[in-house]
Design an enzyme around this catalytic site. Structure first.
Site, PDB file in Angstrom:
ATOM      1  N   LYS A   1     -75.619 -42.788 -66.189  1.00  0.00           N
ATOM      2  CA  LYS A   1     -76.491 -43.825 -66.757  1.00  0.00           C
ATOM      3  C   LYS A   1     -77.696 -44.068 -65.851  1.00  0.00           C
ATOM      4  O   LYS A   1     -78.839 -44.195 -66.313  1.00  0.00           O
ATOM      5  CB  LYS A   1     -75.704 -45.125 -66.951  1.00  0.00           C
ATOM      6  CG  LYS A   1     -74.599 -45.026 -67.993  1.00  0.00           C
ATOM      7  CD  LYS A   1     -73.636 -46.198 -67.889  1.00  0.00           C
ATOM      8  CE  LYS A   1     -72.378 -45.924 -68.703  1.00  0.00           C
ATOM      9  NZ  LYS A   1     -71.270 -46.818 -68.375  1.00  0.00           N
TER      10      LYS A   1
ATOM     11  N   LYS B   1     -69.465 -50.809 -60.105  1.00  0.00           N
ATOM     12  CA  LYS B   1     -68.309 -50.087 -60.639  1.00  0.00           C
ATOM     13  C   LYS B   1     -67.062 -50.875 -60.253  1.00  0.00           C
ATOM     14  O   LYS B   1     -67.143 -51.844 -59.504  1.00  0.00           O
ATOM     15  CB  LYS B   1     -68.246 -48.659 -60.087  1.00  0.00           C
ATOM     16  CG  LYS B   1     -68.296 -48.578 -58.569  1.00  0.00           C
ATOM     17  CD  LYS B   1     -68.322 -47.125 -58.085  1.00  0.00           C
ATOM     18  CE  LYS B   1     -69.686 -46.498 -58.264  1.00  0.00           C
ATOM     19  NZ  LYS B   1     -69.729 -45.476 -59.269  1.00  0.00           N
ATOM     20  N   ARG B   2     -65.935 -50.458 -60.756  1.00  0.00           N
ATOM     21  CA  ARG B   2     -64.674 -51.108 -60.401  1.00  0.00           C
ATOM     22  C   ARG B   2     -64.516 -51.120 -58.880  1.00  0.00           C
ATOM     23  O   ARG B   2     -64.846 -50.152 -58.210  1.00  0.00           O
ATOM     24  CB  ARG B   2     -63.536 -50.320 -61.063  1.00  0.00           C
ATOM     25  CG  ARG B   2     -62.174 -50.925 -60.987  1.00  0.00           C
ATOM     26  CD  ARG B   2     -61.255 -50.282 -62.021  1.00  0.00           C
ATOM     27  NE  ARG B   2     -61.373 -48.829 -62.039  1.00  0.00           N
ATOM     28  CZ  ARG B   2     -60.568 -48.000 -61.375  1.00  0.00           C
ATOM     29  NH1 ARG B   2     -59.588 -48.473 -60.615  1.00  0.00           N
ATOM     30  NH2 ARG B   2     -60.727 -46.694 -61.480  1.00  0.00           N
TER      31      ARG B   2
ATOM     32  N   THR C   1     -69.259 -42.123 -64.729  1.00  0.00           N
ATOM     33  CA  THR C   1     -70.256 -42.136 -65.802  1.00  0.00           C
ATOM     34  C   THR C   1     -71.409 -43.074 -65.448  1.00  0.00           C
ATOM     35  O   THR C   1     -72.504 -42.914 -65.988  1.00  0.00           O
ATOM     36  CB  THR C   1     -69.636 -42.565 -67.148  1.00  0.00           C
ATOM     37  OG1 THR C   1     -68.891 -43.773 -66.980  1.00  0.00           O
ATOM     38  CG2 THR C   1     -68.721 -41.471 -67.689  1.00  0.00           C
TER      39      THR C   1
ATOM     40  N   HIS D   1     -57.774 -38.267 -66.619  1.00  0.00           N
ATOM     41  CA  HIS D   1     -58.938 -38.945 -66.032  1.00  0.00           C
ATOM     42  C   HIS D   1     -58.754 -39.294 -64.561  1.00  0.00           C
ATOM     43  O   HIS D   1     -59.552 -40.064 -64.028  1.00  0.00           O
ATOM     44  CB  HIS D   1     -59.233 -40.241 -66.785  1.00  0.00           C
ATOM     45  CG  HIS D   1     -59.892 -40.059 -68.112  1.00  0.00           C
ATOM     46  ND1 HIS D   1     -61.248 -39.882 -68.257  1.00  0.00           N
ATOM     47  CD2 HIS D   1     -59.377 -40.000 -69.356  1.00  0.00           C
ATOM     48  CE1 HIS D   1     -61.546 -39.745 -69.542  1.00  0.00           C
ATOM     49  NE2 HIS D   1     -60.431 -39.811 -70.226  1.00  0.00           N
TER      50      HIS D   1
ATOM     51  N   LYS E   1     -63.647 -45.749 -54.142  1.00  0.00           N
ATOM     52  CA  LYS E   1     -65.072 -45.794 -54.510  1.00  0.00           C
ATOM     53  C   LYS E   1     -65.942 -46.236 -53.332  1.00  0.00           C
ATOM     54  O   LYS E   1     -67.157 -46.157 -53.381  1.00  0.00           O
ATOM     55  CB  LYS E   1     -65.266 -46.708 -55.718  1.00  0.00           C
ATOM     56  CG  LYS E   1     -64.590 -46.149 -56.983  1.00  0.00           C
ATOM     57  CD  LYS E   1     -64.807 -47.035 -58.185  1.00  0.00           C
ATOM     58  CE  LYS E   1     -64.052 -46.539 -59.403  1.00  0.00           C
ATOM     59  NZ  LYS E   1     -64.653 -45.335 -60.016  1.00  0.00           N
TER      60      LYS E   1
END
Length: 833
Positions: A679, A567-568, A675, A376, A573
């Site tokens: 969504k 998100k985290r 992911t 991952h 990111k």
């Protein structure tokens, strides 16, 4: 002699024989009242919604239990091939609404509660999130087990029952403060304890060898400190198909409650020390492994999961087939969810050899034919390594087996590339150097028959980058399985109004075949349908506005563009890039550059790992910028920045339907899949993103006109690394120069001098791996295209409909079908009604 009297024996009643439970409003009402009054002992004066939630959950669980037993019997009777999903995280969220939806009683249950004067929404809200995961990895595992049940595949999930889940995040003076998330404080209505299936897990001690009666060398692992693994089972219902699969979570307990002799001698603390030490293993989700104690506990957790699960599976096999393992590989498959459970490769070898008396060759044949590994991450630092010394102290027998696996593997490498010592050193499971390390990802690759990435780009980069040596040796092992999310939770349950609109127009088949959403595409040209779609989207935005007002007291304008990044919190990111854009917009407003303006609410949420200093600084910066922007009367509704605290599954269920724009802005080549992007797309949000992870496939599905692309590609990122000069980029871009002037002069930290220096210096460094500055101009230009598109509401609504219409690929039903067709090879098992 007295005459014998023969009486006909009375048939024994089946103690589990019960009439089938009703699924209508009256049956649910009756069971609810019985549980509320008799089991929970509540009366009319009780005002807490928690007990009403528990009573309804018990009534729903009874109906799951009927199907759960039938599913178990169906699998047993057919003696089917089975798969086992081993994951350190299962981010299940709440269960009540999902269970009601999947067994088809949402409407009847809602009506039953309404007739009793109860709001079903209030009951659902009182359920705590089962926060047994850090983010995408754990939520993916939860979606996977949902889809396995919906596809009627015999798959069982194995994880850990952490007493404290992902921490609750508070924001105090802009800083993240972690509070324990004691999600089990009031128990868990959905789980069933199974102490009869407890397993003993070994730690420490040493090994001894002896020759058995057949002249074979056998190894015993002795003088160990043992911990008991007690399973708690949670039902996982499929969608309206009577299948209920099992998620088994292990709790660590002491083999003895306490040492009675020490207690009697007055040494009260030591008498319970063993109990406390054992229970620590499953006390907290993923301890901070920045120190040696954290590393040891994390390795304990990983081995505890692998050992308990494999012992359980083998014991079940022996109970049905005896000690004949000749058909074991044919009937079983283990999917390792990331590197965390990769110790299972060595543990299965240990159990087969040391407990069941197999030779190495036979045990390796079974192990390497049943293990499958999902990777991952593309970040080398996230591929776990454990020091040999820690392994030796904690798991001496496993270390011996790993050394033997490595020796045989090195012989293979040497035979394939004779004399290539550098390659042998690169590929060795044992990393030589200062302190020897065990490379767990390499152990997983060597011991598995399948290795997959989770998006097309990710899998390609694994094959040609991170794991290229292994790919050259075993190209047939490597494959791709693009991630997905379950449409039941992430559209039907979290956005029921939109789901209803879709069903009205194309039927309900999309719930189990998301590709049917393509039927919506022609409706994007229908003005009446667009109007209804827009109304539903605005209503979802209003619910998000109301939720945030109740939670934070913040007022948001529902007509603004809702620009969302949740998100985290991690540097790759690039929440920082988002903040730079907000500062740029703020600067424009302050300079009066507001012609053709589009009001925007930027919503950012996520948790930083407790030991991740830079991520916590980023949260502080977001909140400081938010305070300045939101309190400036010149800004008003033109721009809002809100940090959403304590981001979790149940919060995402409200955020996701209310988003207009989905920010997926990671540095190209860093995000494995994502992911959250799926969504948002499924709910009609439009993505602004780089060509990274699953963004590439999202753009391919929806078309470049319905996706806002920006930024360097992965190959351009790698090329730029050799001559990256962010300081000169700042100097040459007037917008960026003004943003950095505001940052560097302390405009957002006037009373906290220097607190953002590390962030500023990291972005200006030529060695910044995330290249935030390099993508700034492209991001600003893409955001201008977003603004123009949003101003044309007819165009935006069309784009929204098409994003939903082309999201079918990103259902976990498709993902799991791919896993099954190419890796697990299971036969679906139907369950009778």
């Amino acid at each position: 002699m007295p005459e014998k009297r023969f009486t006909q024996s009375k048939p024994k009643p089946t103690i589990t024989a019960l009439p089938k439970l009703g699924m209508d409003k009256e049956a649910l009402t009756f069971d609810f009242k019985r549980y509320y009054s008799h089991t929970l002992g509540r009366n009319e004066q009780c005002r807490s919604p928690h007990y009403a939630y528990e009573a309804l959950s018990l009534a729903i669980r009874d109906r799951l239990m009927e199907r759960w037993k039938e599913t178990y019997n169906s699998y047993k009777d057919t003696d089917c091939r089975r798969a086992f999903y081993l994951s350190m995280e299962f981010l299940m969220g709440r269960s009540l609404s999902n269970a009601m939806l999947n067994i088809g009683v949402t409407d009847e249950g809602s009506r039953a509660m309404y007739d009793l004067g109860l709001e079903i929404e209030e009951l659902i809200e009182s359920e705590p999130d089962a926060g047994l995961g850090n983010g995408g990895l754990g939520r993916l595992a939860a979606c996977f087990v949902d889809s396995c049940a919906t596809l009627q595949l015999p798959v069982m999930g194995y994880g850990l029952r952490y007493e404290y889940g992902m921490f609750a995040q508070l924001i105090i003076n802009g800083e993240q403060v972690e509070e324990p998330d004691h999600w089990l404080r009031n128990g868990n209505i959905w789980e069933i304890e199974r102490p009869e299936y407890a397993q003993r897990v070994k730690f420490g001690g040493h090994t001894e060898s002896h020759i058995d009666e057949n002249g074979n060398t056998r190894v015993c692992w002795v003088d160990t400190h043992d911990v008991l693994a007690v399973p708690f089972d949670t039902p996982v219902p499929g969608y309206k198909n009577n299948t209920v699969n099992t998620l088994r979570l292990w709790k660590a307990t002491a083999t003895e409650e306490f040492d009675l002799q020490e207690f009697n001698a007055g040494d009260y603390a030591d008498s319970v020390a063993a109990k406390n030490t054992a229970e620590n293993i499953t006390m907290v989700l993923y301890p901070n492994d920045a120190n040696e104690n954290g590393k040891e506990l994390r390795l304990q957790q990983q081995y505890f999961l692998a050992s308990a699960s494999l012992q359980d599976i083998l014991a079940n096999w022996v109970g049905r087939h005896g000690t004949d393992f000749s058909g074991f590989a044919e009937k079983n498959c283990f999917q390792l969810n990331d590197t965390h459970p990769s110790i299972a490769v060595a543990e299965l070898m240990r159990l087969l050899m040391d407990i069941y008396g197999m030779g190495w060759k036979e045990a390796w044949e079974i192990t390497s034919s049943t293990m499958a590994y999902t990777n991952h991450t593309l970040l080398p630092e996230a591929l776990e390594k454990w020091s040999v010394s820690l392994f030796q102290r904690l798991l001496p027998r496993l270390l011996e087996i790993i050394y033997e696996i490595n020796a045989k593997f090195m012989a293979q490498v040497s035979a394939h590339w004779p004399g290539d010592l550098e390659r042998m050193a690169r590929m060795s499971i044992i990393e030589e150097g200062g302190e020897k390390q065990v490379r767990m990802a390499y152990l997983a690759i060597v011991g598995s028959f399948s290795v997959n990435g989770v998006a097309e780009l990710h899998s390609t980069l694994l094959q040609h980058g991170l794991f290229n040596d292994f790919y050259q040796l075993w190209p047939e092992k490597f494959n791709n399985k693009t991630n997905g999310v379950t449409p039941r939770r992430w559209l039907a349950a979290c956005n029921p109004e939109l789901a209803e609109l879709i069903t009205e127009n194309i039927g309900e088949g999309w719930l189990t075949d998301l590709s049917q959403l393509r039927k919506l595409a022609p409706l994007a040209e229908d003005a009446k349908f667009r109007k209804r779609w827009h109304e539903v989207q605005q209503a979802a935005k209003q619910r998000l506005v109301d939720f945030k007002k109740a939670e934070l007291g913040v007022e948001l304008n529902v007509d603004s563009l809702f620009d969302v990044q949740v998100k985290r919190i991690h540097e790759y990111k690039r929440q920082l890039l988002n903040v730079l854009h907000v500062i740029h917009l703020y600067d424009r407003i302050k300079r009066g550059d507001t012609a053709n303006w589009t009001n925007r609410c930027v919503l950012i949420g996520g948790k930083a790992a407790p030991g991740y200093y830079m991520a916590k600084r980023i949260i502080k910066l977001i909140n400081n910028v938010s305070n300045v922007v939101n309190s400036d009367p010149d800004i008003g509704d033109m721009l809002k920045l809100v940090f959403l605290p304590n981001y979790r599954v149940s919060a995402m269920e409200k955020i996701c339907p209310g988003a207009d724009l989905s920010e997926q802005i990671s540095t190209a080549g860093k995000e494995a899949s994502g992911t959250g992007n799926m969504k948002f797309m499924m709910n009609g949000a439009i993505t602004i993103g780089t060509l990274d992870g699953a963004n590439i496939e999202i753009r391919e599905e929806v078309g470049e006109d319905n996706f806002f692309l920006f930024g360097l590609t992965e190959s351009e990122v790698e090329e730029m690394r050799h001559h990256y000069d962010p300081v000169s980029m700042i100097e040459q871009d007037q917008d960026l120069k003004r943003v950095f002037k505001l940052l560097e002069c302390g405009h957002f930290n006037q009373f906290e001098p220097g607190i953002f220096d590390d962030i500023i210096n990291s972005m200006k460094s030529s060695h910044d791996p995330w290249m935030t500055i390099a993508d700034f101009r492209s991001f600003i230009d893409a955001q201008r295209r977003v603004k123009l598109a949003y101003q044309d509401q007819e165009r935006w609504t069309k784009m929204s409909i098409l994003n939903c219409a082309y999201s079918g690929k990103f259902s976990t039903d498709r993902t799991i079908s791919d896993y099954n067709r190419e890796i697990w090879k299971l036969t679906p098992v139907s369950v009778d009604d």
